[in-house]
Scaffold this motif. Structure first.
Motif, PDB file in Angstrom:
ATOM      1  N   THR A 217       0.849  -1.186   0.000  1.00 47.74           N
ATOM      2  CA  THR A 217       0.000   0.000   0.000  1.00 47.74           C
ATOM      3  C   THR A 217       0.892   1.246   0.000  1.00 47.74           C
ATOM      4  O   THR A 217       2.098   1.177   0.255  1.00 47.74           O
ATOM      5  CB  THR A 217      -0.897   0.032   1.238  1.00 47.74           C
ATOM      6  OG1 THR A 217      -0.078   0.160   2.413  1.00 47.74           O
ATOM      7  CG2 THR A 217      -1.738  -1.242   1.337  1.00 47.74           C
ATOM      8  N   ARG A 218       0.296   2.376  -0.262  1.00 51.41           N
ATOM      9  CA  ARG A 218       1.055   3.619  -0.176  1.00 51.41           C
ATOM     10  C   ARG A 218       1.565   3.859   1.242  1.00 51.41           C
ATOM     11  O   ARG A 218       2.666   4.381   1.435  1.00 51.41           O
ATOM     12  CB  ARG A 218       0.205   4.796  -0.648  1.00 51.41           C
ATOM     13  CG  ARG A 218       0.085   4.885  -2.170  1.00 51.41           C
ATOM     14  CD  ARG A 218      -0.634   6.148  -2.596  1.00 51.41           C
ATOM     15  NE  ARG A 218      -0.542   6.325  -4.048  1.00 51.41           N
ATOM     16  CZ  ARG A 218      -1.067   7.354  -4.713  1.00 51.41           C
ATOM     17  NH1 ARG A 218      -1.731   8.307  -4.045  1.00 51.41           N
ATOM     18  NH2 ARG A 218      -0.935   7.450  -6.028  1.00 51.41           N
ATOM     19  N   LEU A 219       0.778   3.485   2.224  1.00 51.32           N
ATOM     20  CA  LEU A 219       1.221   3.634   3.606  1.00 51.32           C
ATOM     21  C   LEU A 219       2.472   2.801   3.855  1.00 51.32           C
ATOM     22  O   LEU A 219       3.417   3.258   4.515  1.00 51.32           O
ATOM     23  CB  LEU A 219       0.106   3.202   4.566  1.00 51.32           C
ATOM     24  CG  LEU A 219       0.437   3.283   6.061  1.00 51.32           C
ATOM     25  CD1 LEU A 219       0.710   4.732   6.467  1.00 51.32           C
ATOM     26  CD2 LEU A 219      -0.691   2.686   6.901  1.00 51.32           C
ATOM     27  N   GLU A 220       2.493   1.602   3.316  1.00 56.57           N
ATOM     28  CA  GLU A 220       3.674   0.745   3.498  1.00 56.57           C
ATOM     29  C   GLU A 220       4.888   1.307   2.759  1.00 56.57           C
ATOM     30  O   GLU A 220       6.029   1.140   3.209  1.00 56.57           O
ATOM     31  CB  GLU A 220       3.344  -0.675   3.031  1.00 56.57           C
ATOM     32  CG  GLU A 220       2.387  -1.385   3.986  1.00 56.57           C
ATOM     33  CD  GLU A 220       1.810  -2.669   3.422  1.00 56.57           C
ATOM     34  OE1 GLU A 220       1.414  -3.542   4.220  1.00 56.57           O
ATOM     35  OE2 GLU A 220       1.749  -2.806   2.173  1.00 56.57           O
ATOM     36  N   ARG A 221       4.685   1.970   1.638  1.00 59.83           N
ATOM     37  CA  ARG A 221       5.820   2.622   0.966  1.00 59.83           C
ATOM     38  C   ARG A 221       6.409   3.705   1.860  1.00 59.83           C
ATOM     39  O   ARG A 221       7.628   3.834   1.981  1.00 59.83           O
ATOM     40  CB  ARG A 221       5.355   3.247  -0.351  1.00 59.83           C
ATOM     41  CG  ARG A 221       4.897   2.261  -1.403  1.00 59.83           C
ATOM     42  CD  ARG A 221       4.399   2.997  -2.650  1.00 59.83           C
ATOM     43  NE  ARG A 221       3.623   2.119  -3.506  1.00 59.83           N
ATOM     44  CZ  ARG A 221       2.960   2.512  -4.577  1.00 59.83           C
ATOM     45  NH1 ARG A 221       2.977   3.801  -4.926  1.00 59.83           N
ATOM     46  NH2 ARG A 221       2.267   1.656  -5.308  1.00 59.83           N
ATOM     47  N   ILE A 222       5.532   4.465   2.477  1.00 60.86           N
ATOM     48  CA  ILE A 222       6.002   5.539   3.353  1.00 60.86           C
ATOM     49  C   ILE A 222       6.756   4.951   4.542  1.00 60.86           C
ATOM     50  O   ILE A 222       7.800   5.473   4.955  1.00 60.86           O
ATOM     51  CB  ILE A 222       4.822   6.406   3.806  1.00 60.86           C
ATOM     52  CG1 ILE A 222       4.258   7.181   2.618  1.00 60.86           C
ATOM     53  CG2 ILE A 222       5.238   7.362   4.932  1.00 60.86           C
ATOM     54  CD1 ILE A 222       2.957   7.888   2.911  1.00 60.86           C
ATOM     55  N   GLU A 223       6.264   3.850   5.080  1.00 62.20           N
ATOM     56  CA  GLU A 223       6.965   3.205   6.202  1.00 62.20           C
ATOM     57  C   GLU A 223       8.364   2.766   5.792  1.00 62.20           C
ATOM     58  O   GLU A 223       9.328   2.903   6.568  1.00 62.20           O
ATOM     59  CB  GLU A 223       6.144   2.012   6.702  1.00 62.20           C
ATOM     60  CG  GLU A 223       4.858   2.422   7.416  1.00 62.20           C
ATOM     61  CD  GLU A 223       3.932   1.253   7.698  1.00 62.20           C
ATOM     62  OE1 GLU A 223       3.037   1.402   8.554  1.00 62.20           O
ATOM     63  OE2 GLU A 223       4.098   0.189   7.053  1.00 62.20           O
ATOM     64  N   ALA A 224       8.498   2.238   4.586  1.00 64.14           N
ATOM     65  CA  ALA A 224       9.817   1.821   4.104  1.00 64.14           C
ATOM     66  C   ALA A 224      10.747   3.022   3.922  1.00 64.14           C
ATOM     67  O   ALA A 224      11.924   2.972   4.289  1.00 64.14           O
ATOM     68  CB  ALA A 224       9.668   1.052   2.795  1.00 64.14           C
ATOM     69  N   LEU A 225      10.217   4.091   3.366  1.00 62.23           N
ATOM     70  CA  LEU A 225      11.031   5.296   3.173  1.00 62.23           C
ATOM     71  C   LEU A 225      11.464   5.882   4.510  1.00 62.23           C
ATOM     72  O   LEU A 225      12.600   6.353   4.659  1.00 62.23           O
ATOM     73  CB  LEU A 225      10.242   6.327   2.365  1.00 62.23           C
ATOM     74  CG  LEU A 225      10.003   5.973   0.889  1.00 62.23           C
ATOM     75  CD1 LEU A 225       9.005   6.940   0.265  1.00 62.23           C
ATOM     76  CD2 LEU A 225      11.318   5.992   0.098  1.00 62.23           C
ATOM     77  N   LEU A 226      10.582   5.853   5.492  1.00 60.22           N
ATOM     78  CA  LEU A 226      10.940   6.354   6.819  1.00 60.22           C
ATOM     79  C   LEU A 226      12.024   5.489   7.454  1.00 60.22           C
ATOM     80  O   LEU A 226      12.933   6.005   8.129  1.00 60.22           O
ATOM     81  CB  LEU A 226       9.705   6.394   7.720  1.00 60.22           C
ATOM     82  CG  LEU A 226       8.689   7.494   7.413  1.00 60.22           C
ATOM     83  CD1 LEU A 226       7.454   7.336   8.295  1.00 60.22           C
ATOM     84  CD2 LEU A 226       9.308   8.878   7.616  1.00 60.22           C
ATOM     85  N   ALA A 227      11.961   4.180   7.229  1.00 59.73           N
ATOM     86  CA  ALA A 227      12.994   3.288   7.778  1.00 59.73           C
ATOM     87  C   ALA A 227      14.353   3.601   7.170  1.00 59.73           C
ATOM     88  O   ALA A 227      15.373   3.610   7.873  1.00 59.73           O
ATOM     89  CB  ALA A 227      12.614   1.835   7.515  1.00 59.73           C
ATOM     90  N   ILE A 228      14.378   3.874   5.873  1.00 54.27           N
ATOM     91  CA  ILE A 228      15.629   4.261   5.217  1.00 54.27           C
ATOM     92  C   ILE A 228      16.132   5.580   5.784  1.00 54.27           C
ATOM     93  O   ILE A 228      17.320   5.734   6.080  1.00 54.27           O
ATOM     94  CB  ILE A 228      15.422   4.352   3.688  1.00 54.27           C
ATOM     95  CG1 ILE A 228      15.136   2.967   3.103  1.00 54.27           C
ATOM     96  CG2 ILE A 228      16.640   4.985   3.015  1.00 54.27           C
ATOM     97  CD1 ILE A 228      14.693   2.996   1.651  1.00 54.27           C
TER      98      ILE A 228
END
Length: 778
Positions: A217-228
């Motif tokens: 989901t888009r939310l999961e993309r944001i979570e991945a970007l925040l982890a990076i």
């Protein structure tokens, strides 16, 4: 929403979706341009698929295969080097090692093959092959060998300029049964995040990224970007983040899975830019979109195309060939941007190579890059014999309006800021032509259309020096002798050479030398007396600020008193040497025991106060940055505004070939030709209207380079330099004399007339003539 600093993914998603895609992209592009200007980077590389075996079974992958299908588990050394050498022949600078993750854990064939190769693991074999490529071809390895721990990174770091691992996603549900990562232990988010952390602890320049469209989901993309972002905040090691779009491939379980739309990809690129910040490099693979879609990807916030190979296919996406570089260049230009090469290590990391690379690799990288950290792709070097590259043609980029505003302020005589000057130095592509044209127009108004020169003789009376400047190959005593023996010319011989110079038509002698241990303030006075007695009418242009400071200190005299005493003995003007870079951060590295910035300025201020005018110089392209160049130019401008004593400004590109600090791997290899020409143009703009004369050094630039400088704001060619020796000691190849006939030819090549001048830019009543290469006065 210039950037997003929050850590709550839900609230970030709400903010991002609260605006239209067009507005989101506009904000992302503005952030990109603010830091990266119009530049879009790519790496010219070869792909080396060391093995296509992998212990994972990602549902969308066509790269990984089985022993039965591939027939051979690993490429051998000869095959690896053949690919690398083909890359070198095609102008590549990077070798990207692509391979599956620890296939020996799954396949007997991989274990057996490794045993035959003398290795216990794939990673051990990767190290051997990367070292072979690095040593035998010079290509910089970038390694993508899958999950690694601290020990793995430590083992591979000495042979790799950078490494990478796609995070892809932080969604655990995508590893559940039916998900794209089911059955792939190396795709579990926790282990990939730990590998990302281990890379940071190991100080490895790292590439990572997300894969969109595989069911997240888009939310999961944001979570991945925040982890990076969080990992990078801890370690500062992420050099680029790839935002890659899923492509359905025949023969995979996800062949019928829908691909993300172009708008969805654009939204994610813009989100990545705003979440990761303006400084981050955002990469989008250009072969996964149609050529007509590439420009809009840049408008969404991307600034890098990743690796593009003129030799090998994209082994991960073999169905999507790389766009031809001409196509990529045009698509980049269509977005108002400029395509430039980078290395496997990102520019910010290459400028701090000692921190991020093994010492030997740091030297290799440092010698390849310019002050931006990008590779110098031409063979031209200051002081060498190679022809300069053609400069970009006119046109406009996204940066042109900002550059025009800076030029307008400079043309009005305003004092530019450090940031504005840096913006000019970072210009590339059409903006270089834009700046040089503006500088040349200003030159015509300020100094006219006639090129000037002076007939002079250099007398370097000693190369013995107490100081240990790390750039100097001329001095003997402080550094190991490299080009000829140490010498000391006595005062009588200095006078004889001055008289001979007059006979040959010179109006000036330029006297400079090392700081000999036996010299004191009286020495310089005696030299002046000897010259004045032997050549009463000659203009004596003598003694660097270091020599003046040394002379005054040894006699305990104030600078003004000492300079007035020398003036009475015949000193006419001062050369503006020993300036190097007027910033003590740089001076602490290249000349720590020399005069400080303040002391250099004090000598010049004192000289001007007693009626001795001087030149000003800059020696650039070694360990310096654009902000250092800007500070130097402003220091010269500010003193000129105070005293009005500078007659000209002379950019001196660093000649590296025999410089001790370059031979030790401590400096870059001089400026690029783009930087050298911009220095002359930017100096014209920054110093206007206070200094009217900008001089080009034919010794440093060569004849063809000087012609380009004359089109970039230069109005003077300096002296014919009988017996020039300092640049030649550094490895320069451009002769020891450049007579009036050649001066006229150079000016004519730029469409300009020529005149002989005095040292302080007066007219010569009876110009020197040249017969058989010898100057004389009729």
């Amino acid at each position: 929403m210039k950037s997003i600093n929050g850590t709550n993914a839900d609230s970030i998603l709400i903010d991002l979706e609260a605006v239209t895609l067009a507005e989101l992209m506009a904000r992302a592009e503005a952030a990109t341009l603010a830091h990266h200007s119009a530049l879009v980077t790519y790496s010219r590389k070869v792909f080396i698929p060391l093995t296509q075996l992998c212990r994972d079974v990602c549902q969308y992958c066509t790269f990984a295969t089985t022993p039965a299908k591939i027939g051979k588990a690993y490429l051998n050394r000869d095959e690896v080097l053949a690919i690398a050498r083909a890359g070198v022949a095609a102008g590549c600078r990077e070798a990207l090692f692509t391979l599956g993750d620890r296939p020996e854990d799954r396949y007997n064939a991989a274990r057996s093959a490794l045993t035959e190769l003398g290795h216990e693991s794939t990673l051990s074999y990767v190290r051997e092959m990367a070292e072979a490529v690095l040593v035998e071809t010079g290509l910089l390895p970038h390694l993508n060998p899958g999950l690694m721990n601290d020990a793995d990174y430590a083992m591979l770091r000495p042979v790799a300029a950078s490494m990478g691992l796609m995070l892809e996603t932080t969604s655990n549900r995508l590893s559940e049964k039916g998900g794209p990562h089911y059955g792939s232990p190396d795709k579990l988010p926790a282990v990939r995040l730990e590998a990302l952390e281990a890379a940071g602890r190991a100080r490895v320049p790292f590439t990572t990224g997300i894969l969109i469209g595989i069911g997240e989901t888009r939310l999961e993309r944001i979570e991945a970007l925040l982890a990076i972002r969080e990992s990078h905040a801890r370690h500062g090691h992420v050099q680029e983040v790839i935002v890659q779009n899923f492509k359905a491939k025949a023969g995979t379980k996800m062949v019928n899975h829908p691909e993300p739309s172009l708008d969805d990809h654009l939204w994610t690129i813009a989100a990545a830019r705003l979440i990761l910040g303006a400084e981050m490099t955002i990469q989008v693979p250009p072969n996964l979109h149609a050529p007509e879609e590439l420009a809009v990807l840049l408008a969404a916030g991307a600034n890098d195309w990743g690796g593009v190979s003129p030799v090998t296919p994209d082994h991960v996406n073999p169905e999507a060939p790389w766009p031809h570089l001409d196509v990529l260049t045009k698509a980049t230009a269509a977005a108002g941007r400029v395509l430039v090469e980078r290395l496997a290590i990102g520019p910010n990391f290459s400028l701090n190579a000692d921190e991020w690379l093994d010492p030997a690799l740091a030297v290799t990288v440092r010698k390849q890059v310019d002050a931006r950290g990008l590779p110098v792709v031409e063979s031209w070097r200051a002081g060498g014999e190679e022809l300069p590259p053609a400069l970009p043609q006119s046109g406009e980029t996204c940066s042109t309006p900002a550059i025009q505003s800076i030029i307008d302020r400079a043309s009005a005589g305003d004092r530019l800021s450090i940031d504005e000057i840096e913006t000019l130095f970072r210009a590339d592509g059409p903006d270089v032509a834009f700046i040089t044209a503006a500088a040349d127009e200003l030159r015509s108004k300020a100094a006219g259309d006639t090129v000037s020169y002076v007939v002079n003789r250099n007398i370097n009376y000693t190369n013995i020096c107490l100081y240990k400047c790390s750039f100097c190959a001329f001095s003997k005593g402080g550094n190991k002798d490299m080009r000829g023996p140490a010498y000391l010319i006595d005062e009588a011989e200095v006078g004889r050479r001055a008289a001979e110079a007059v006979e040959r038509g010179a109006t000036e002698v330029c006297l400079q030398g090392g700081i000999h241990p036996d010299f004191d303030g009286h020495t310089y006075h005696r030299i002046l007396t000897a010259v004045r007695m032997a050549a009463p009418g000659i203009h004596i242009h003598a003694f660097s600020p270091l020599e003046i400071m040394h002379g005054a200190q040894t006699l305990g005299k104030p600078l003004e008193d000492y300079l007035a005493w020398l003036k009475e003995a015949g000193l006419s003007t001062l050369p503006g040497t020993a300036a190097e870079i007027l910033d003590d951060e740089v001076r602490a590295i290249i000349c720590p025991d020399k005069v400080t910035t303040a002391e250099w300025l004090d000598v010049m201020r004192a000289a001007h106060s007693v009626g001795i005018r001087s030149t000003a110089t800059i020696m650039f392209g070694h360990v310096d940055r654009y902000d250092h160049w800007a500070k130097h130019l402003l220091a010269i401008r500010d003193l000129q505004e105070e005293t009005g004593g500078f007659t000209e400004f002379v950019p001196l590109p660093f000649v590296h070939m025999e410089a001790p600090m370059w031979r030790k791997g401590k400096s870059r290899s001089g400026p690029s030709f783009r930087e050298a020409i911009l220095m002359h143009a930017v100096a014209r703009l920054v110093l206007h209207p206070l200094i009217s004369n900008i001089q080009a050094s034919w010794v440093k630039l060569g004849p063809e380079g000087v012609v380009e400088a004359l089109r970039a704001g230069v109005n003077d060619l300096g002296g014919i330099l009988m017996d020039e020796s300092i640049t030649r000691a550094a490895g320069g190849q451009n002769g020891q004399i450049f007579g009036p006939n050649r001066m006229a030819d150079i000016a004519g090549s730029a469409g300009r007339g020529i005149r002989q001048r005095t040292t302080i830019y007066g007219n010569i009543g009876h110009p020197a003539k040249e017969t058989n290469g010898v100057c004389h006065v009729e």
